[in-house]
Design an enzyme around this catalytic site. Structure first.
Site, short mmCIF file in Angstrom:
data_model
loop_
_atom_site.label_atom_id
_atom_site.label_comp_id
_atom_site.label_asym_id
_atom_site.label_seq_id
_atom_site.Cartn_x
_atom_site.Cartn_y
_atom_site.Cartn_z
N THR A 141 0.75 -1.36 0.04
CA THR A 141 -0.03 0.02 0.01
C THR A 141 0.91 1.10 0.14
OG1 THR A 141 -1.71 1.08 1.01
CG2 THR A 141 0.04 0.04 2.50
N GLY A 142 0.37 2.44 -0.44
CA GLY A 142 1.14 3.58 -0.65
C GLY A 142 2.35 3.69 -1.57
N THR A 170 -1.35 -4.25 0.43
CA THR A 170 -2.46 -3.24 -0.25
C THR A 170 -3.87 -3.41 0.81
OG1 THR A 170 -4.25 -3.01 -2.09
CG2 THR A 170 -3.17 -5.13 -1.76
N GLU A 172 -6.59 -3.50 0.02
CA GLU A 172 -7.64 -4.37 -0.71
C GLU A 172 -7.35 -5.90 -0.99
OE1 GLU A 172 -10.01 -1.18 -3.75
OE2 GLU A 172 -7.58 -1.30 -4.30
N HIS A 193 -7.44 1.18 -12.47
CA HIS A 193 -8.42 2.08 -12.63
C HIS A 193 -8.44 2.51 -14.30
CE1 HIS A 193 -8.43 2.81 -8.13
NE2 HIS A 193 -8.84 1.68 -8.48
#
Length: 360
Positions: A141-142, A170, A172, A193
């Site tokens: 993450t990040g 993550t 998710e 995305h």
């Protein structure tokens, strides 16, 4: 005479040492598996002391994919000759480590691709690979997925516990673990995305039209997974109902998720998904998103079955005789708002006044 013999022996000893060092150097530098003539000798050498040679080659394998292929070939050779059991725990552990390095590098490579394709921005998106029944490599993450390095990749178990890595996985991750749980045949997942696919997700429009043969055969239908707060326990439940009959989903007002037999496969499905969404959107702007007839789609479904691709497929539409495709979605009507009309009137008026001034 005695001195001559002594010197002669010394000479031969020196020559022998030279040849010994040359031969030893070549043995370490040249992998016999590249030379079919020496292949049997290489296998015999491995049969004698497989642990020593595999470990030695494993240490060299951290830099190039070619070295990794060499390792796999040697292990296969050992296995075929009934010597697999002679590999000790240290060797097996090192081979697992080398395999993980390979997968981590692949995640970094795909991360760079999705970043360059514009499928993500900033720290968006995540990917994962199944490396065993209870172990997975997943992105942190990040961190921007376009600038990943192997040491950033995190290893987790089926419950999401971190087994190795300095970064947090993550947020998710639950979505990934759900897919792996439901589909034992899936070994990699990509969540990004991409603009056109995400636009369809925001509009709540699934990619289920039979607009191109390629999308019918290789992509199938991509449904909408109902919106749930990202990173929550609800997201996996929204994905679960679609995971068995499709190769991916559009996450409502969020993005897209695809899965495959390996990371390359999952990535290509995502690429196809975005390409199909883009073509679909452009066709809609032209009021020309015509769908193939059911007859043509049936032929494509048969082709899909022959190549072994599973999952739901667009149905096609009924068409009049002699017509191969037909538009059934509503005609897109475009009208200008009052504000847009005022802007146009103002700009036109300004240009007319400027032209009149030139002639006064």
């Amino acid at each position: 005479m005695k001195n001559y013999k002594r010197n002669d022996l010394k000479h031969h000893a020196n020559v022998g040492m030279v040849f010994f060092y040359i031969a030893n150097n070549l043995k370490n530098r040249i992998n016999p598996f590249f030379f079919p003539v020496l292949g049997n000798q290489a296998i015999m050498r491995l049969e004698m002391r497989p642990e020593e040679y595999v470990i030695k080659d494993a240490k060299k394998a951290q830099d190039t994919e070619a070295d990794l292929l060499i390792i796999e070939n040697k292990i296969a050779a050992i296995s075929e000759n009934g010597k697999k059991n002679s590999l000790n725990e240290q060797t097996e552990s090192r081979l697992i480590m080398i395999s993980e390095i390979k997968y981590k590098k692949q995640i970094c490579e795909i991360g760079k691709r999705i970043y360059e394709q514009g499928f993500i921005a900033a720290n968006n998106g995540n990917m994962s690979i199944r490396i065993s029944d209870n172990e997975f490599l997943i992105t942190p993450t990040g961190v921007s997925k376009g600038f990943l390095t192997p040491e950033m990749i995190v290893k987790v178990d089926r419950q999401g516990n971190v087994l190795d890595g300095e970064y947090l996985p993550t947020s998710e991750m639950k979505m990934h673990l759900l897919v792996y749980q439901e589909r034992p045949d899936i070994h990699a997942i990509v969540h990004v995305h991409p603009p056109y696919a995400t636009a369809f997700a925001i509009a709540g429009i699934p990619l289920d039209q039979a607009i191109m043969p390629e999308s019918v055969i290789y992509l199938g239908t991509i449904p909408i997974a109902e919106y749930r707060t990202p990173s929550s326990e609800e997201v996996p439940n929204a994905v679960k109902q679609h995971v068995h009959d499709h190769q991916g989903v559009l996450l409502e007002n969020h993005g897209a998720l695809t899965w495959g037999k390996d990371l390359e496969h999952a990535y290509y499905i995502m690429e196809s998904l975005e390409f199909t969404a883009k073509i679909n959107w452009i066709a809609k702007q032209l009021n020309g998103d015509r769908e193939l007839s059911k007859k043509h789609v049936q032929t494509l479904v048969e082709m899909k079955s022959k190549v072994g691709i599973k999952g739901m497929t667009p149905q096609g539409v009924e068409t009049p005789d002699g017509h191969h495709a037909k538009k059934i979605t509503p005609i897109r009507e475009q009208s200008l708002s009052e504000q847009e009309l005022n802007i146009i009137i103002e700009r036109v008026s300004e240009k007319i006044i400027n032209e009149l001034k030139k002639h006064l």
